[in-house]
Design a protein around this motif. Structure first.
Motif, mmCIF file in Angstrom:
data_model
loop_
_atom_site.group_PDB
_atom_site.id
_atom_site.type_symbol
_atom_site.label_atom_id
_atom_site.label_comp_id
_atom_site.label_asym_id
_atom_site.label_seq_id
_atom_site.Cartn_x
_atom_site.Cartn_y
_atom_site.Cartn_z
ATOM 1 N N TYR A 1 0.701 -1.132 0.097
ATOM 2 C CA TYR A 1 -0.044 -0.164 -0.092
ATOM 3 C C TYR A 1 0.668 1.334 -0.062
ATOM 4 O O TYR A 1 2.019 1.287 0.301
ATOM 5 C CB TYR A 1 -0.930 -0.069 1.353
ATOM 6 C CG TYR A 1 -2.095 -1.072 1.221
ATOM 7 C CD1 TYR A 1 -3.203 -0.791 0.417
ATOM 8 C CD2 TYR A 1 -1.699 -2.211 1.811
ATOM 9 C CE1 TYR A 1 -4.157 -1.577 0.597
ATOM 10 C CE2 TYR A 1 -2.848 -3.213 1.806
ATOM 11 C CZ TYR A 1 -4.139 -2.708 1.023
ATOM 12 O OH TYR A 1 -5.065 -3.737 0.991
ATOM 13 N N ASP A 2 0.059 2.344 -0.387
ATOM 14 C CA ASP A 2 0.812 3.613 -0.633
ATOM 15 C C ASP A 2 0.794 4.291 0.704
ATOM 16 O O ASP A 2 -0.192 5.083 1.102
ATOM 17 C CB ASP A 2 0.272 4.459 -1.578
ATOM 18 C CG ASP A 2 0.725 5.873 -1.742
ATOM 19 O OD1 ASP A 2 2.037 6.278 -1.339
ATOM 20 O OD2 ASP A 2 0.180 6.652 -2.340
ATOM 21 N N ALA A 3 1.681 3.899 1.755
ATOM 22 C CA ALA A 3 1.300 4.449 2.989
ATOM 23 C C ALA A 3 2.814 4.472 3.794
ATOM 24 O O ALA A 3 3.540 3.584 3.654
ATOM 25 C CB ALA A 3 0.494 3.533 3.808
ATOM 26 N N GLU A 4 2.903 5.636 4.963
ATOM 27 C CA GLU A 4 4.123 5.799 5.496
ATOM 28 C C GLU A 4 4.163 4.552 6.402
ATOM 29 O O GLU A 4 3.070 4.213 7.130
ATOM 30 C CB GLU A 4 4.076 6.842 6.387
ATOM 31 C CG GLU A 4 4.312 8.285 5.474
ATOM 32 C CD GLU A 4 5.533 8.242 4.812
ATOM 33 O OE1 GLU A 4 6.473 7.935 5.427
ATOM 34 O OE2 GLU A 4 5.524 8.596 3.551
ATOM 35 N N VAL B 1 2.648 5.233 9.735
ATOM 36 C CA VAL B 1 1.328 5.375 9.993
ATOM 37 C C VAL B 1 0.597 3.946 10.045
ATOM 38 O O VAL B 1 -0.150 3.492 10.966
ATOM 39 C CB VAL B 1 0.597 5.889 8.601
ATOM 40 C CG1 VAL B 1 -0.829 6.004 8.650
ATOM 41 C CG2 VAL B 1 1.208 7.679 8.587
ATOM 42 N N VAL B 2 1.408 3.072 9.154
ATOM 43 C CA VAL B 2 0.889 1.850 9.187
ATOM 44 C C VAL B 2 1.104 0.956 10.667
ATOM 45 O O VAL B 2 0.214 0.425 11.195
ATOM 46 C CB VAL B 2 1.624 0.751 7.985
ATOM 47 C CG1 VAL B 2 1.063 -0.563 8.271
ATOM 48 C CG2 VAL B 2 1.193 1.408 6.742
ATOM 49 N N LYS C 1 -4.071 2.184 -3.054
ATOM 50 C CA LYS C 1 -4.565 3.125 -1.908
ATOM 51 C C LYS C 1 -4.797 2.690 -0.521
ATOM 52 O O LYS C 1 -5.502 1.548 -0.340
ATOM 53 C CB LYS C 1 -5.945 3.962 -2.466
ATOM 54 C CG LYS C 1 -6.305 5.141 -1.823
ATOM 55 C CD LYS C 1 -7.562 5.674 -2.426
ATOM 56 C CE LYS C 1 -7.857 7.018 -1.643
ATOM 57 N NZ LYS C 1 -8.003 6.995 -0.417
ATOM 58 N N TYR C 2 -4.260 3.358 0.418
ATOM 59 C CA TYR C 2 -4.279 2.681 1.796
ATOM 60 C C TYR C 2 -5.659 3.548 2.674
ATOM 61 O O TYR C 2 -5.710 4.588 2.479
ATOM 62 C CB TYR C 2 -3.089 2.970 2.624
ATOM 63 C CG TYR C 2 -3.013 2.621 4.091
ATOM 64 C CD1 TYR C 2 -2.686 1.242 4.278
ATOM 65 C CD2 TYR C 2 -3.211 3.579 5.075
ATOM 66 C CE1 TYR C 2 -2.764 0.971 5.631
ATOM 67 C CE2 TYR C 2 -3.312 3.123 6.289
ATOM 68 C CZ TYR C 2 -2.827 1.949 6.756
ATOM 69 O OH TYR C 2 -2.890 1.621 8.037
ATOM 70 N N GLU C 3 -6.168 2.517 3.380
ATOM 71 C CA GLU C 3 -7.247 3.229 4.168
ATOM 72 C C GLU C 3 -6.887 2.489 5.741
ATOM 73 O O GLU C 3 -6.765 1.213 5.649
ATOM 74 C CB GLU C 3 -8.634 2.746 3.794
ATOM 75 C CG GLU C 3 -9.751 3.230 4.620
ATOM 76 C CD GLU C 3 -11.081 3.112 4.087
ATOM 77 O OE1 GLU C 3 -11.705 4.151 3.630
ATOM 78 O OE2 GLU C 3 -11.556 2.099 3.982
ATOM 79 N N ARG C 4 -6.934 3.071 6.583
ATOM 80 C CA ARG C 4 -6.542 2.294 7.708
ATOM 81 C C ARG C 4 -7.622 1.348 8.159
ATOM 82 O O ARG C 4 -8.735 1.201 8.113
ATOM 83 C CB ARG C 4 -6.412 3.298 9.249
ATOM 84 C CG ARG C 4 -7.785 3.888 9.518
ATOM 85 C CD ARG C 4 -7.471 4.777 10.885
ATOM 86 N NE ARG C 4 -8.412 5.826 11.122
ATOM 87 C CZ ARG C 4 -9.503 5.428 11.786
ATOM 88 N NH1 ARG C 4 -9.950 4.389 11.895
ATOM 89 N NH2 ARG C 4 -10.271 6.538 11.825
ATOM 90 N N GLN D 1 -7.945 10.212 9.032
ATOM 91 C CA GLN D 1 -6.572 9.980 9.551
ATOM 92 C C GLN D 1 -6.023 11.303 10.000
ATOM 93 O O GLN D 1 -6.502 12.408 9.411
ATOM 94 C CB GLN D 1 -5.756 9.386 8.484
ATOM 95 C CG GLN D 1 -5.900 7.995 7.982
ATOM 96 C CD GLN D 1 -4.811 7.095 8.668
ATOM 97 O OE1 GLN D 1 -4.594 7.055 9.755
ATOM 98 N NE2 GLN D 1 -4.352 6.393 7.848
#
Lengths: 350, 82, 452
Positions: free
Chosen positions: B54-57, B60-61, C5-8, C388
């Protein structure tokens, strides 16, 4: 051998909560099936994933969750538009007091979409509200217990001077207590204020026998009226069993009610017959009662007649019904797999 | 930390705990984490897997996984630590 | 490979509880623009949080209200209620549209003068008018609405000194069948106090009684109460004519019309239950028209509606500072705005929209402000997407009372911008700085130094 092909009709019904304080939806659906008029497809509309009607697949073909009444008309209309695109609904029969305001408000828009309803007008709906009932009775010449809307505990003595004790102290939305003394009335005031807020309604106490009438008005006259007396009441105050009565006074009252108000749709009149026989209207519920299936047993299928009226057909008033027909309510455990429950909860459709 | 052995999960995001009858639904990332937990991955490995996909820091993850683990614990879906 | 695409991650218990008639609603359709101006750009240019006023919506509201009354009644005048929102740019939009000014303090009075409102188009209301304010109002030929007998006698005294005869009205309070009755303002109708005040005014030669004013409450959901109020004012005007053979020039029905915000604890959303301006206009104008005035003696109808004109023209843009989990497992979202900027969150369930796209997954949460105070709660319970840190949100219908009742508490007040008719964004009040606040403070010399 079928004489002729029955017409296909898709009817959506709310109030599938056939629980210990039941909504009328399942009874309405049974009544529609009994009429054998149409080739029916019944769409359930539910608010909660555990409404039993959702899982009664022999009488409810599919169910969709709809937004809570508190979400407002635009959310409701949006959801019904989605459902309509799938199901092509002919008629919706809403059965909850709390949702009627929204359904009445969007009635015209639904009609444009091809969905029929058969509901009272907003004016009729509001006029019979608890807060306005006395004025309503006065205007149309019905006996209604006197009441007074109060905002302060100081106002109780002047109300009691007028009505005498006992009197009934009622919350804005729900609940009522009979108070025999000022102290009891004050206690009830505080309790109801804490729960439902102001105002509080203080009402003249009318003693007698409680009877109920399920009726259907076509906008001009009364199509059907079935009087019933509860024989057994649950601890929630709901009828467990009831019996149809022969009582021309009540039939006349329902007829007068429909004519005077131009009532459109189903209703339940809650009536107190005093010892000297006077019928006081205690409450007007602007939809069918949960015991509506008894009207089928008595020979006047009110839900099926409502569907015909909604579809623009004329229905001539019923004249006869069986007196002494009883209903005895029972509970029934449905067996369901958890997947179905998950399906309803997460996707809002089954 | 491990998911309780008898927890049923489905691809559509349903979770069912047969021990107490609770049902849950998860969003896709949540579903994926449960799936990886079932595979036996540690939270740390799961974090790396998600960061790759995923496109995430990473930070954050990491924070989100900790929070999700807290939720799982709160819902009684994790094995007790020995 | 392109990353997804990330979603928590989120997990939600499927509700197996009892039937709940008062459920939650989801508010997850993203709002990315205010009129034509992108939310993200406004935040980039003016910071977060930031109030945004829509000029288009203000004008639309005003014109709609004017149409509602003017198509029903020949003589109508609106006066902008300064206390609702007295940012000068906002006031001037109303003044450009033709609104007079309605003020309730010397400060507001001077603000109106500074905005270029002619003195004879200022209505001076309220229980607190100081001597210097009253003198100024008399000099400027403003309409002074008298609130109590002490003020009436005081006014007469000043007029004797100045030898002037100002135009006045009395504020009348009355039973219109609603609760609470605002009998703390003005002279009571039912007890005869209002009529006594009229007679007192007529018995001196110092004041010219030109108007009658009422303002029966706030966020009124009943149109019939206005019909009662209008009838009672008409009654006074009629008896005045009988006794003194003069006409009351105007009836001022005040304000109190609701916006479409949803009051806390109300079952249905405001947008569905609040009567429209047309319904209020109908109740008021039919009462006056049917009262029996001669056509050429019909009084001017004045209105001071504030909230209904400006509430939905105001937005607050903000940013998520943090999301956390409370001890009971509930989600909490902390925003960079709180009750310090949104006083109205004490009585409204303000609608909050995300400013960017999300999936349909939502979470029930409590929304907190940034203050280090337990009372700083924006929404006790709302279902929102998986926000977020850093996500932006739009709070709706904050145009009334917030930009006047906001508190400089813990943090300073942010920028306010206005989106004009061409979607151009203008700064109309800059964010406060430390110097602004320090400017007013005075340090006694002996406290200047300390050694830590």
């Amino acid at each position: 051998m079928k004489a002729k092909q029955k017409e296909k009709r898709v009817i959506a019904v709310t109030g599938l909560n056939a629980i210990d304080s039941p909504g009328p939806g399942v009874a309405v659906i049974r009544a529609l099936h009994d009429s054998e008029e149409w080739d029916l497809r019944i769409i359930g509309l539910s608010y909660e994933a555990l409404e039993p009607g959702i899982y009664m697949n022999d009488i409810v073909h599919t169910t969709y969750q709809i937004p809570y009444p508190s979400a407002g008309t635009s959310a409701l209309l949006q959801r019904l538009t989605e459902i309509h695109a799938e199901e092509n609904i002919d008629v919706i029969i809403p059965n909850f007091d709390a949702e009627l305001f929204n359904f009445i408000k969007i009635g015209d828009k639904l009609k444009e979409m091809g969905i029929h309803t058969f509901l009272p007008t907003l004016e009729q709906f509001e006029a019979r509200d608890k807060l306005n009932l006395f004025a309503f009775g006065k205007k149309h010449g019905f006996l209604v217990p006197k009441d007074k809307t109060i905002f302060s505990i100081e106002e109780i003595p002047s109300a009691s001077a007028e009505f005498g004790y006992p009197l009934v102290v009622k919350g804005k939305y729900y609940e009522a207590t009979v108070a025999y003394t000022l102290e009891q009335a004050q206690k009830a005031f505080h309790k109801l204020q804490a729960k439902w807020g102001l105002p509080i309604i203080v009402q003249e106490f009318v003693s007698g026998t409680e009877v109920n009438v399920a009726a259907l008005g076509d906008g001009e006259q009364c199509i059907s009226a079935i009087p019933m007396r509860k024989l057994y009441i649950t601890d929630k105050g709901k009828a467990w069993a009831g019996i149809t009565l022969e009582d021309p006074t009540l039939i006349d009252l329902a007829k007068k009610f429909c004519k005077e108000t131009g009532w459109r749709g189903g209703m339940e009149l809650e009536i107190m017959r005093t010892l000297d026989g006077k019928p006081y209207i205690m409450e007007v519920n602007p939809r069918f009662p949960a015991w509506i299936y008894l009207t089928v047993g008595a020979g006047q299928n009110q839900p099926a007649s409502l569907v015909k009226l909604a579809l623009g057909e004329s229905v001539s008033p019923f004249t006869d019904y069986h007196v002494g027909k009883m209903f005895i309510r029972y509970s029934w455990d449905l067996i369901v797999d958890v997947e179905k429950f998950q399906q309803v909860s997460a996707f809002g459709k089954i | 930390m491990k998911l309780r052995r008898n927890i049923a999960t489905s691809e559509s995001g349903f979770v069912f705990n047969p021990t107490n009858g609770d049902s849950f639904s998860t969003n896709p990332v949540g579903t994926e984490i449960l799936f990886l937990l079932k595979e036996g991955m540690s939270f740390r490995e799961i974090k790396d897997a998600l960061v790759n996909r995923y496109d995430a820091e990473p930070s954050v993850v990491e924070k989100d996984i900790d929070d999700f683990a807290l939720a799982l614990k709160g819902f009684n879906l994790l094995e007790y630590e020995s | 490979m392109e990353k997804l695409k990330y979603e928590r991650p989120s997990i939600k218990q499927l509700n197996a509880g009892l039937m709940n008639k008062f459920g939650l609603k989801t508010e997850y359709n993203p709002v990315t623009h205010i009129d034509g101006a992108p939310v993200k750009q406004i935040i980039a240019d003016y910071g977060s949080p930031v109030f945004v006023m829509s000029e288009r919506q203000i004008r639309k509201n005003y014109q709609n209200a004017l149409r509602a009354f003017k198509t029903r009644y020949p003589k109508v005048q609106f006066a902008w209620s300064y206390k609702t929102n007295y940012l000068s740019a906002v006031c001037n939009v109303f003044h450009q549209e033709g609104s007079w000014a309605e003020v309730v303090s010397g400060f507001e009075y001077n603000k109106a003068l500074n905005n270029g409102v002619p003195g004879n188009k200022i209505i001076f209301n309220g229980p607190d008018k100081r001597e210097e304010d009253i003198r100024l109002a008399i000099e400027n030929d403003s309409l002074i609405h008298i609130d109590h007998f002490d003020e009436l006698y005081f006014l007469i005294e000043i007029c004797e000194k100045l030898d002037r005869k100002p135009r006045v009205a009395i504020r009348v309070n009355m039973d219109t069948g609603i609760y609470p009755m605002w009998d703390r303002f003005g002279f009571n109708y039912e007890s005869g106090q209002a009529w006594n005040a009229i007679n007192k005014i007529m018995s001196t030669d110092r004041l010219e009684l030109v108007g009658l004013h009422s303002h029966i409450g706030t966020f009124m959901l009943s149109t019939s109460a206005y019909a009662v109020a209008a009838a009672k004012l008409c009654d006074l005007a009629y008896h005045f004519k009988l006794k003194y053979n003069q006409n009351i020039q105007y009836l001022d029905l005040g304000g109190g019309f609701p916006s479409t915000n949803t009051l806390k604890g109300s079952f249905l959303p405001g947008a569905d239950t609040v009567p429209s301006i047309d319904e209020f206009a109908e109740a008021i104008t039919t009462t006056i028209l049917n009262y029996g005035f001669r056509q050429d003696e019909l009084p001017l109808l004045m209105l001071e509606t504030g909230r209904a004109m400006v509430d939905d023209a105001g937005y607050l843009l903000g940013t998520v500072l943090a999301t956390k989990r409370l001890s009971d497992g509930r989600r909490a979202t902390i925003m960079d705005f709180g009750v310090n900027l949104m006083f109205t969150s004490f009585w409204y369930d303000h609608k909050i929209s995300p400013a960017q796209e999300f999936s349909h997954h939502t979470e029930d949460m409590v929304v907190y402000g940034p203050l280090c105070m337990n009372i700083d709660v924006v929404r006790e319970s709302v279902s929102l997407p998986l926000l977020q840190r850093g996500d932006n949100v739009v709070v709706h219908k904050v145009g009334a009372y917030n930009m006047t009742q906001w508190m400089q508490f813990i943090s300073m007040r942010p920028n306010v911008v206005m989106v004009d008719m061409n979607d151009k964004v203008h700064l109309i009040r800059r964010a406060e700085k430390l110097e602004d606040l320090q400017m007013m403070e005075v340090m006694p010399e002996y406290l200047e130094k300390h050694e830590l």
